[in-house]
Motif scaffolding. Structure first.
Motif, PDB file in Angstrom:
ATOM      1  N   ILE A   1       7.620   3.673   6.307  1.00  0.00           N
ATOM      2  CA  ILE A   1       6.759   3.087   6.346  1.00  0.00           C
ATOM      3  C   ILE A   1       7.119   0.957   5.900  1.00  0.00           C
ATOM      4  CG2 ILE A   1       3.855   1.955   5.985  1.00  0.00           C
ATOM      5  CD1 ILE A   1       3.368   5.309   5.467  1.00  0.00           C
ATOM      6  N   LEU A   2       7.546   1.205   5.050  1.00  0.00           N
ATOM      7  CA  LEU A   2       8.164   0.395   4.478  1.00  0.00           C
ATOM      8  C   LEU A   2       9.360  -0.134   5.449  1.00  0.00           C
ATOM      9  CD1 LEU A   2       8.957   1.782   0.727  1.00  0.00           C
ATOM     10  CD2 LEU A   2       8.068  -0.138   1.542  1.00  0.00           C
ATOM     11  N   VAL A   3      10.284   0.913   6.324  1.00  0.00           N
ATOM     12  CA  VAL A   3      11.035   0.144   7.204  1.00  0.00           C
ATOM     13  C   VAL A   3      10.598  -0.917   8.139  1.00  0.00           C
ATOM     14  CG1 VAL A   3      13.327   0.912   8.979  1.00  0.00           C
ATOM     15  CG2 VAL A   3      13.409   1.583   6.392  1.00  0.00           C
TER      16      VAL A   3
ATOM     17  N   GLY B   1       1.192   9.651  -5.177  1.00  0.00           N
ATOM     18  CA  GLY B   1       1.506  11.072  -4.953  1.00  0.00           C
ATOM     19  C   GLY B   1       1.261  11.163  -3.787  1.00  0.00           C
ATOM     20  N   LEU B   2      -0.068  10.073  -2.876  1.00  0.00           N
ATOM     21  CA  LEU B   2       0.027  10.411  -1.912  1.00  0.00           C
ATOM     22  C   LEU B   2       0.795  10.399   0.164  1.00  0.00           C
ATOM     23  CD1 LEU B   2      -3.182   7.822  -2.272  1.00  0.00           C
ATOM     24  CD2 LEU B   2      -3.478  10.468  -2.623  1.00  0.00           C
ATOM     25  N   LEU B   3       2.210  10.195  -0.644  1.00  0.00           N
ATOM     26  CA  LEU B   3       2.640   9.962   0.640  1.00  0.00           C
ATOM     27  C   LEU B   3       4.182  10.974  -0.487  1.00  0.00           C
ATOM     28  CD1 LEU B   3       2.355   6.425   2.056  1.00  0.00           C
ATOM     29  CD2 LEU B   3       2.202   8.944   2.975  1.00  0.00           C
ATOM     30  N   ASP B   4       5.210  11.457   0.873  1.00  0.00           N
ATOM     31  CA  ASP B   4       6.390  11.591   0.156  1.00  0.00           C
ATOM     32  C   ASP B   4       7.629  10.596  -0.026  1.00  0.00           C
ATOM     33  OD1 ASP B   4       6.629  14.141   3.095  1.00  0.00           O
ATOM     34  OD2 ASP B   4       6.667  11.748   2.853  1.00  0.00           O
ATOM     35  N   SER B   5       8.280  10.729  -0.029  1.00  0.00           N
ATOM     36  CA  SER B   5       9.625   9.558  -0.390  1.00  0.00           C
ATOM     37  C   SER B   5       9.781   9.324   0.912  1.00  0.00           C
ATOM     38  CB  SER B   5      10.447  10.732  -0.283  1.00  0.00           C
ATOM     39  OG  SER B   5      10.429  10.419  -2.259  1.00  0.00           O
ATOM     40  N   LEU B   6      10.238  10.379   2.319  1.00  0.00           N
ATOM     41  CA  LEU B   6      10.704  10.085   3.504  1.00  0.00           C
ATOM     42  C   LEU B   6       9.099   9.392   4.574  1.00  0.00           C
ATOM     43  CD1 LEU B   6      12.490  10.582   5.434  1.00  0.00           C
ATOM     44  CD2 LEU B   6      11.469  12.077   6.273  1.00  0.00           C
TER      45      LEU B   6
ATOM     46  N   VAL C   1       1.313  -1.033  -0.376  1.00  0.00           N
ATOM     47  CA  VAL C   1       0.071   0.119  -0.316  1.00  0.00           C
ATOM     48  C   VAL C   1       0.847   1.252   0.202  1.00  0.00           C
ATOM     49  CG1 VAL C   1      -1.763   1.476   1.194  1.00  0.00           C
ATOM     50  CG2 VAL C   1      -2.227  -1.126   0.766  1.00  0.00           C
ATOM     51  N   ALA C   2       1.736   1.126   0.913  1.00  0.00           N
ATOM     52  CA  ALA C   2       3.161   2.024   0.325  1.00  0.00           C
ATOM     53  C   ALA C   2       3.856   2.542  -0.796  1.00  0.00           C
ATOM     54  CB  ALA C   2       4.117   2.387   1.914  1.00  0.00           C
ATOM     55  N   LEU C   3       3.660   1.383  -1.332  1.00  0.00           N
ATOM     56  CA  LEU C   3       4.395   1.643  -2.465  1.00  0.00           C
ATOM     57  C   LEU C   3       3.414   2.191  -3.943  1.00  0.00           C
ATOM     58  CD1 LEU C   3       6.299  -1.681  -2.886  1.00  0.00           C
ATOM     59  CD2 LEU C   3       7.398   0.978  -3.062  1.00  0.00           C
ATOM     60  N   TRP C   4       2.558   1.895  -3.460  1.00  0.00           N
ATOM     61  CA  TRP C   4       0.942   2.290  -4.505  1.00  0.00           C
ATOM     62  C   TRP C   4       1.339   4.309  -3.774  1.00  0.00           C
ATOM     63  CZ3 TRP C   4      -3.618   3.640  -2.809  1.00  0.00           C
ATOM     64  CH2 TRP C   4      -4.624   4.769  -3.765  1.00  0.00           C
TER      65      TRP C   4
END
Lengths: 224, 69
Positions: free
Chosen positions: A47-49, A37-42, A29-32
């Motif tokens: 979230i991924l970590v 464009g709903l989440l910024d890179s940081l 979900v975080a990747l999507w």
């Protein structure tokens, strides 16, 4: 020390595996969301970590957790080891599915829309292979050694496989119907939802298969 | 998978023959798990499997399985 029955241990393991699966889904979900464009890179990286650590820890505990008060099981023979390896392979395929599908599936859509046909086709192929791979393992098409086939693919295994496939088929019908409804409401989501619907049917079949084999595992008391 | 109509004395016959589940399974050409599920009434064996188990134990099929009335 409280004595726990094997069924309770299995329930705990399934709970840990479910947490791991949810964590991996969270990664997807975080990747999507990052790609949408709903989440910024940081935020996406954080979230991924967190999700990856949670997922790996949950999966590791689900596989290795063996409290000291469970009754001892007979030593696994070579065919039971082959079956256990097959189950672990299926668990990995199922748990990691959402992560890869959530990246490859949108990637395929974007790449093909941009005219990058080769990369788009590779992404599509990756999605198809990942969706089909649990079925290959479940059906025994990844052939075990000849001397093991009669035991890993015996009458009980075929019965379990039939029951698991029935569960997967019904799940596939339901998830396919849900995808159909969603495609009417939001047609652009169809290429993203369909691989997930397919994966879900396979995941249920695999989980049912693993459960049946685990429940049938002999204990030391059975060999009296 | 199990059926309450099927009665079995497979475990008694196996222990009387002095065999473990693994030994009986190897003689019958199936996995130990299959023998375990048949003994526990969880799995109904096919005709071929029932005949294989009976032959492995040196008994007739009727001595192992019968209909529970």
């Amino acid at each position: 020390m409280i004595s726990r029955k094997p069924a309770q241990i299995l329930s705990l393991r399934l709970a840990l595996a479910s947490i791991a699966a949810l964590a991996f889904i969270g990664m997807g979900v975080a990747l999507w969301a990052r790609q949408a464009g709903l989440l910024d890179s940081l935020d996406a990286a954080t979230i991924l970590v967190v999700c990856s650590l949670t997922g790996v820890a949950g999966l590791g505990l689900a596989i290795t957790y063996t409290p000291g008060d469970i009754p001892p099981s007979p030593k696994l023979d070579r065919w039971e080891k082959a079956q256990k390896n097959r189950s672990l392979n299926l668990i990995a395929q199922v748990c990691l599915g959402p992560v890869f599908l959530s990246n490859w599936s949108p990637g395929a859509v974007e790449l093909l829309a941009e005219g990058r046909v080769l990369m788009g086709v590779l992404n599509v192929a990756a999605v198809v292979v990942w969706v089909l791979s649990p079925a290959v393992i479940l059906m025994g098409w990844s052939k075990p050694p000849r001397e093991d086939r009669g035991f890993v693919d015996d009458e009980l295994d075929r019965e379990f496989r039939a029951r698991a496939l029935a569960s997967g088929f019904i799940t596939l019908l339901v998830s396919g119907a849900a995808t159909y409804v969603a495609s009417l409401l939001a047609p652009a989501t169809t290429p993203h939802l369909l691989p997930v619907a397919l994966w879900f049917g396979g995941a249920v079949a695999c989980a049912h298969f693993i459960w049946l084999h685990h429940r049938a595992q002999p204990t030391a008391e059975d060999d009296g | 998978m199990g059926d309450p109509r099927l009665a079995s004395r497979l475990k008694e016959a196996r222990t009387a023959a002095g065999l473990t589940q693994a030994e009986l399974a190897e003689r019958a050409g199936v996995s130990r798990k299959t023998v375990n599920t048949v003994e526990n009434g969880v799995f109904i064996p096919s005709t071929i499997l029932a005949l294989s188990l009976a032959r492995a134990l040196g008994v007739t099929v009727e001595e192992l399985f019968w209909l529970a009335d």
